[in-house]
Design an enzyme around this catalytic site. Sequence first.
Site, PDB file in Angstrom:
ATOM      1  N   HIS A  85      72.458  25.709  38.417  1.00 19.90           N
ATOM      2  CA  HIS A  85      71.439  24.821  38.814  1.00 19.90           C
ATOM      3  C   HIS A  85      71.449  24.143  39.969  1.00 19.90           C
ATOM      4  CE1 HIS A  85      69.523  24.717  34.434  1.00 19.90           C
ATOM      5  NE2 HIS A  85      69.494  25.815  35.086  1.00 19.90           N
ATOM      6  N   TYR A  95      62.722  19.489  35.116  1.00 20.58           N
ATOM      7  CA  TYR A  95      62.870  19.542  33.412  1.00 20.58           C
ATOM      8  C   TYR A  95      61.677  19.178  32.660  1.00 20.58           C
ATOM      9  CZ  TYR A  95      67.843  20.635  33.876  1.00 20.58           C
ATOM     10  OH  TYR A  95      68.953  21.382  34.260  1.00 20.58           O
ATOM     11  N   GLU A 137      74.370  17.565  36.286  1.00 19.36           N
ATOM     12  CA  GLU A 137      73.728  18.033  37.559  1.00 19.36           C
ATOM     13  C   GLU A 137      73.826  17.129  38.715  1.00 19.36           C
ATOM     14  OE1 GLU A 137      70.278  20.245  36.915  1.00 19.36           O
ATOM     15  OE2 GLU A 137      71.354  21.556  35.229  1.00 19.36           O
ATOM     16  N   GLY A 276      84.536  47.443  39.971  1.00 13.68           N
ATOM     17  CA  GLY A 276      83.487  47.440  41.070  1.00 13.68           C
ATOM     18  C   GLY A 276      83.470  46.331  42.060  1.00 13.68           C
ATOM     19  N   VAL A 277      82.360  45.872  42.336  1.00 14.72           N
ATOM     20  CA  VAL A 277      82.270  44.663  43.157  1.00 14.72           C
ATOM     21  C   VAL A 277      82.673  43.344  42.495  1.00 14.72           C
ATOM     22  CG1 VAL A 277      79.974  43.940  42.602  1.00 14.72           C
ATOM     23  CG2 VAL A 277      80.905  43.557  44.976  1.00 14.72           C
ATOM     24  N   PRO A 398      73.438  36.880  30.623  1.00 17.75           N
ATOM     25  CA  PRO A 398      73.840  36.059  29.480  1.00 17.75           C
ATOM     26  C   PRO A 398      75.292  36.324  28.714  1.00 17.75           C
ATOM     27  CG  PRO A 398      71.972  36.907  29.415  1.00 17.75           C
ATOM     28  CD  PRO A 398      72.340  37.720  30.587  1.00 17.75           C
TER      29      PRO A 398
END
Length: 404
Positions: A85, A95, A137, A276-277, A398
């Site tokens: 965030h 929010y 945050e 991979g990446v 997720p």
Amino acid sequence: MLSTETKSIILSTVPVLEQHGEAITGRFYHILFSEHPELLNLFNQTNQRKGNQQTALANAVYAAAAHIDNLSVILPVVQRISEKHRALGVKPDQYAIVGETLLKAIQEVLGDAATPEIIDAWAQAYNVIADVFISVEHELYREAAEQPGGWRGFREFVVRDKVKESEAITSFYLEPADGKAIASYIPGQYLTLLVQVPGQPYLQRRHYSLSDAPGKPYYRISVKREAGVNGLPDGIVSTYLHDTVQVGDRLQASAPAGDFKLDTTNERPIVLLSGGVGMTPLVSMAQTLAEHGDTRPIVYIHAAIEGSVHAFDRRLRELAKQPNFSYHVVYERPQGEDERHPHFTKSGFVDRDLIERLAPADATFYFCGPTPYMRAIYKTLHAMGIQEDRIRFEFFGPTSQLVD
């Protein structure tokens, strides 16, 4: 603080959320973007089409409800989400919009089952949970701005170099347009770009792991061109970066973020597993350990489809000259001379036998890659009995997808 009665009501909704969670969050996003289209500038629409954000939100709401008696249990998840965030630029006043929309979605999906008591309890619970996020945050924004070379929001960078690392991956070297210092970071963290792609109606924000050691006058991100699969279009931002952005162009980025970090507080051996990446944050770790003269055993196991898409191979071969660093390559479908690679270990996939054969005792495992690879590695490490505090990973979807 929530009353005992409110907590009881929230806990009573857990089975309902388990059954209808994704229907609620799917409806939530529909309402949110209909009533607040400006927020389309904030959300990754590719993940919306894939359903990733709906699933992530459903899991977060379910976890909050299930642990409403002790929200400290979900603090690691709060920290991970809050890092993203902060990097994206989520604001405290958003929010309230989210809370109002979530309650509408619950009412619409559950109908009469969403009694006034349930809606009131969830309103109270949401406010408590939102306050936790806002507080975490706020501190992250402060730290990002006040650190040496730090800043708040997005800052302009100039592309000083663009290097093709493989047939699929290209690196971009970014230097600050203002010529001032840039913030350091911990290997494993990512940079978030804000891009206006021509022809796209909304701003695009994407996280890209930093792929070099910190302490340089630039940031390096290494981006895979994402090809569309299962009816989805090619990656909007990755295609733009590969095909359009050139040396001298400018990009906006927020300060480095992320909770996937190299732990230097102990001397345990380290195993780096990439697919991979997903190698980008692990290459940063490997490079940092080498620059710091770290002498502990380090095992790097990289999986790629075949040699042409294998990035950073030359650098890893150089690191493998160090006595404490071993490098192992697994190609799913080796082509041509791939099996003659000096560090080629096997064809197919990274499996338990390989990890058990190569990993030192008591090692800490760091891994990153595409979802199927991540799921396989995560399950393998648990099957091997590796303790959770020795398992570290970066996953932009997720986390529940790793244990399905």
